[in-house]
Enzyme design. Structure first.
Site, PDB file in Angstrom:
ATOM      1  N   CYS A  31      51.249   2.690 -16.117  1.00 49.18           N
ATOM      2  CA  CYS A  31      52.189   1.568 -16.198  1.00 49.18           C
ATOM      3  C   CYS A  31      52.165   0.933 -17.583  1.00 49.18           C
ATOM      4  CB  CYS A  31      51.877   0.518 -15.125  1.00 49.18           C
ATOM      5  SG  CYS A  31      52.105   1.111 -13.445  1.00 49.18           S
TER       6      CYS A  31
ATOM      7  N   GLN B 121      42.751  -7.409 -15.448  1.00 50.82           N
ATOM      8  CA  GLN B 121      41.571  -6.592 -15.726  1.00 50.82           C
ATOM      9  C   GLN B 121      40.362  -7.431 -16.122  1.00 50.82           C
ATOM     10  OE1 GLN B 121      41.395  -3.342 -15.147  1.00 50.82           O
ATOM     11  NE2 GLN B 121      43.557  -3.223 -14.592  1.00 50.82           N
TER      12      GLN B 121
ATOM     13  N   HIS C 282      50.775  -3.957 -19.700  1.00 54.69           N
ATOM     14  CA  HIS C 282      51.191  -3.346 -18.443  1.00 54.69           C
ATOM     15  C   HIS C 282      52.664  -3.676 -18.235  1.00 54.69           C
ATOM     16  CE1 HIS C 282      51.432  -2.813 -14.050  1.00 54.69           C
ATOM     17  NE2 HIS C 282      50.290  -2.142 -14.105  1.00 54.69           N
TER      18      HIS C 282
ATOM     19  N   LYS D 217      41.843  -6.121  -7.466  1.00 56.44           N
ATOM     20  CA  LYS D 217      40.933  -5.622  -8.503  1.00 56.44           C
ATOM     21  C   LYS D 217      39.610  -6.393  -8.505  1.00 56.44           C
ATOM     22  CE  LYS D 217      44.916  -4.412 -11.381  1.00 56.44           C
ATOM     23  NZ  LYS D 217      44.956  -2.954 -11.186  1.00 56.44           N
TER      24      LYS D 217
ATOM     25  N   ASP E 100      47.811 -12.196 -18.934  1.00 55.64           N
ATOM     26  CA  ASP E 100      47.617 -11.297 -17.801  1.00 55.64           C
ATOM     27  C   ASP E 100      46.118 -11.025 -17.699  1.00 55.64           C
ATOM     28  OD1 ASP E 100      47.399  -9.240 -15.991  1.00 55.64           O
ATOM     29  OD2 ASP E 100      48.743  -7.860 -17.043  1.00 55.64           O
TER      30      ASP E 100
END
Length: 407
Positions: A366, A206, A125, A229, A203
């Site tokens: 993104c 998700q 991302h 999220k 990261d």
């Protein structure tokens, strides 16, 4: 907490936003990878705070502020426990993006020098690319791209081995891709990087909602995620850092709360994590994130993931034979399916689905470098959450088929 057996209809009752019509059609929300809907308990948590418990934290001595401070720090403990972290390694941020920028400016900018390398996967991302480009410009370090296999949308560990070297000081990688749902071998990446003295920034935006995370077991140096999220509101997130690393890092923002003493001769800062939390924090967001985690901990998560996997399989079975439709890097069992249709713009598909009440994402997500690697201008992404149903998927399949017939 008692974990209730997974029941999608019972789950849906917790989400008032799902019970509405869009463009005259019942809403089918299939964009949870962008942001999740929020359960009633989270909504109530925010309302209750502002209607009867609103006060600043770590300031003053009256009862409301004392109560708010206790709840705020209890929420930090809840989030830390959720990812297997110690509470002194858990920093509140506005989300994953701010957390990554904090690491770049407070950690990386201090240790990088000309000739050092930052290794970044091609599936990242933008939030896990741009901060590193900025700090590379500031320090003279070099960005090194770790390319993907464009057919399977996987990272090749043999390529990683060839790129990793003593000049590599930092590796930035997503736990799970926001476009294809690819689950990267984080544990192996961290072990190999540490073998050459590099640190790893993960990261987890998700992954946080789909996996049980234990940052100590994976030995992550830094792990970041956003609350929105994870069934929590926007504007709240968390940065985990190994406590010794955080303590050695200078503050990034300056202001109230993160200081011990301020004078015109100089300022002394408090210890981590408070020294990274200048100003009035998002108290309601922190409480709501902890509430979202408490809610999720009461769900049969294994059952939820099996449910999501079955819906993904249903979706793939329904669209894979549509003429000129190509699924991108299918990851069996993931919560997302990305595809493009030859000769059809992705935004046209999204618009036609929206007219039928179906919310999906189109565009470059993104992730411009990933789109470039795949040789496409963008794609459609359908993302499934635990509150989606088989009927949602049936409606989506029918809508995609209708859209293809029209276009």
């Amino acid at each position: 907490m008692t974990t209730r057996p997974f029941n999608v209809e019972a789950i849906r009752c917790d989400f008032p936003s799902l019970d509405q019509c869009v463009n005259g059609q019942p809403l089918v929300y299939l964009d949870s990878a962008a942001t999740s809907q929020k359960p009633l308990t989270v909504i109530k948590c925010i309302t209750d705070y502002y209607s009867g418990a609103n006060a600043n934290v770590h300031r003053g001595s009256h009862s409301l502020t004392a109560s708010a401070t206790q709840r705020f720090e209890s929420a930090r403990q809840t989030v830390a426990d959720f990812i297997g972290a110690s509470v002194d390694g858990m920093v509140w941020t506005r989300g994953a993006t701010e957390a990554l920028n904090l690491i770049a400016q407070s950690y990386a900018r201090q240790i990088l020098k000309e000739g050092d390398e930052i290794l970044i996967s091609e599936m990242e991302h933008h939030a896990n690319i741009v901060p590193w480009q900025i700090v590379a410009e500031q320090t003279g370090a070099k960005i090194v791209k770790w390319p993907i296999d464009p057919v399977h949308c996987q990272l090749d560990m043999s390529v990683f081995d060839s790129l990793l070297n003593p000049r590599t000081k930092l590796v930035a990688v997503a736990h799970i891709s926001n476009v294809t749902g690819t689950r990267n071998p984080i544990e192996a990446i961290i072990k190999k990087a540490h073998g050459l003295g590099a640190i790893v920034v993960v990261d987890g935006a998700q992954a946080i909602v789909h996996e049980r995370i234990n940052v100590k077991e994976m030995d992550a140096d830094f792990y970041v995620f956003s609350g929105h999220k994870l069934f929590a509101p926007a504007g709240i997130g968390a940065l985990y850092g190994k406590p010794a690393m955080l303590e050695a890092m200078p503050p990034w923002h300056g202001g109230g709360k993160m200081v011990e003493n301020v004078s015109f001769e100089g300022t002394t800062y408090t210890s981590s994590p408070a020294k990274f939390e200048a100003g009035t924090p998002n108290v309601a967001g922190a409480l709501a994130l902890a509430e979202a985690i408490t809610w999720l901990n009461g769900v049969d998560r294994d059952g939820a993931e099996k449910h999501i996997a079955s819906l993904q399989a249903q979706l793939v079975d329904g669209i894979q034979n549509i003429e000129d439709l190509s699924i991108i890097g299918l990851q069996a069992g993931a919560s997302v399916v990305a595809f493009h249709i030859d000769g059809v713009h992705h935004s046209d598909i999204a618009t036609l689905l929206d007219q039928q009440g179906i919310a999906i994402r189109s565009g470059q997500h993104c992730a411009h470098p990933l789109m470039d690697a795949l040789g496409i201008s963008g794609c459609v992404r359908i993302s499934i959450a635990l509150y989606n149903t088989s009927d949602d998927i049936k409606h989506c399949i029918t809508a995609i088929q209708k859209a293809c017939d029209l276009l």
